[in-house]
Design a protein around this motif. Sequence first.
Motif, PDB file in Angstrom:
ATOM      1  N   PHE A 106       0.879  -1.183  -0.135  1.00  0.00           N
ATOM      2  CA  PHE A 106      -0.010  -0.225   0.174  1.00  0.00           C
ATOM      3  C   PHE A 106       0.893   1.287   0.028  1.00  0.00           C
ATOM      4  O   PHE A 106       1.800   1.132   0.504  1.00  0.00           O
ATOM      5  CB  PHE A 106      -0.980   0.080   1.286  1.00  0.00           C
ATOM      6  N   ASP A 107       0.216   2.317  -0.514  1.00  0.00           N
ATOM      7  CA  ASP A 107       0.809   3.636  -0.529  1.00  0.00           C
ATOM      8  C   ASP A 107       0.546   4.229   0.693  1.00  0.00           C
ATOM      9  O   ASP A 107      -0.641   4.606   0.893  1.00  0.00           O
ATOM     10  CB  ASP A 107       0.339   4.525  -1.907  1.00  0.00           C
ATOM     11  N   TRP A 108       1.362   4.684   1.731  1.00  0.00           N
ATOM     12  CA  TRP A 108       1.094   4.935   3.131  1.00  0.00           C
ATOM     13  C   TRP A 108       0.573   6.297   2.921  1.00  0.00           C
ATOM     14  O   TRP A 108       0.871   7.097   1.786  1.00  0.00           O
ATOM     15  CB  TRP A 108       1.960   4.660   3.950  1.00  0.00           C
ATOM     16  N   ARG A 109      -0.013   7.097   4.087  1.00  0.00           N
ATOM     17  CA  ARG A 109      -0.437   8.377   3.944  1.00  0.00           C
ATOM     18  C   ARG A 109       0.435   9.312   3.179  1.00  0.00           C
ATOM     19  O   ARG A 109       1.628   9.411   3.494  1.00  0.00           O
ATOM     20  CB  ARG A 109      -0.776   8.729   5.394  1.00  0.00           C
ATOM     21  N   ALA A 110      -0.226  10.297   2.341  1.00  0.00           N
ATOM     22  CA  ALA A 110       0.593  11.084   1.637  1.00  0.00           C
ATOM     23  C   ALA A 110       1.380  10.722   0.399  1.00  0.00           C
ATOM     24  O   ALA A 110       2.371  11.603   0.135  1.00  0.00           O
ATOM     25  CB  ALA A 110       1.101  12.250   2.671  1.00  0.00           C
ATOM     26  N   HIS A 111       1.434   9.650   0.055  1.00  0.00           N
ATOM     27  CA  HIS A 111       2.228   8.910  -0.761  1.00  0.00           C
ATOM     28  C   HIS A 111       1.445   8.330  -1.871  1.00  0.00           C
ATOM     29  O   HIS A 111       0.416   7.886  -1.938  1.00  0.00           O
ATOM     30  CB  HIS A 111       3.181   7.916  -0.045  1.00  0.00           C
TER      31      HIS A 111
END
Length: 261
Positions: A106-111
């Motif tokens: 997963f793309d973590w927060r803000a990414h």
Amino acid sequence: DSTLPMSPPSYLPPWWLKDGLAMTLYTGLRAGRNWEPLISDPEPPYQEKIFTGANNVPIFGWVAVPPHTRGTIVATYGITGTLDNQWLLRTLARKAFAQGYAIVLFDWRAHGKTAELSPTLTSDGLYEGEDFVRIAAQSKKMGCPAPFWFVSYSLGGQLALWAIKAAQDLATQDATNDSTLDLADIGGAAVVCPSLDSTRSLNFLTQSLTGRRLEQTIARTLKQLAWKIHAAHPGTLDPAAIQRANSIWGFDHELVIGRLG
């Protein structure tokens, strides 16, 4: 005792990569350009999925489940990047999938695409640990089996360790909450180079000229990330604050800390 037999190390880098800094630079700047022809395992058949993280923040991810599974790896990357360009993560996923593990990246927060879905900024573990757990719980409903392993490297390694704590905290809450996992479902965490103490790590990094250059490179990438969020979600970030965020410290102080309270 020179008479004792010596066991060879499991990995011997070429002479020009025996220095830790050289290895870091090669991994970050060079190896990502030619990794794919060097691995025989194919890309897993990913399915795109939007998960719901802590505080209902949407998290973009990829899921792949092999025919016969032995567990699930939930993983992300370090301080900057996206699923598309993090070759270390994708190499791990290919090898793990070939060994029978379900894969959740997963793309973590803000990414990456998560930043396109939400203007929520990073919290370096305060909420990302819970994101891991909730992503695992939702993956379980998709057919990803226990045990779940939380995996990452660098700053992402810190997030994965926070996930173990979050799992224990969430387990004490309402058992009817279908966003949580049973502790028995979690195998553990596997991390490489986690930033266990961000203050000490950053202070150490900026003590040398090379370290300061690396810090500035990371800071520029974070600033680009902030501008992308500003473009995708107009009005959520102050352009003047983005302009002032010229270091990792500056990014946190100008954009992150106030929002976290």
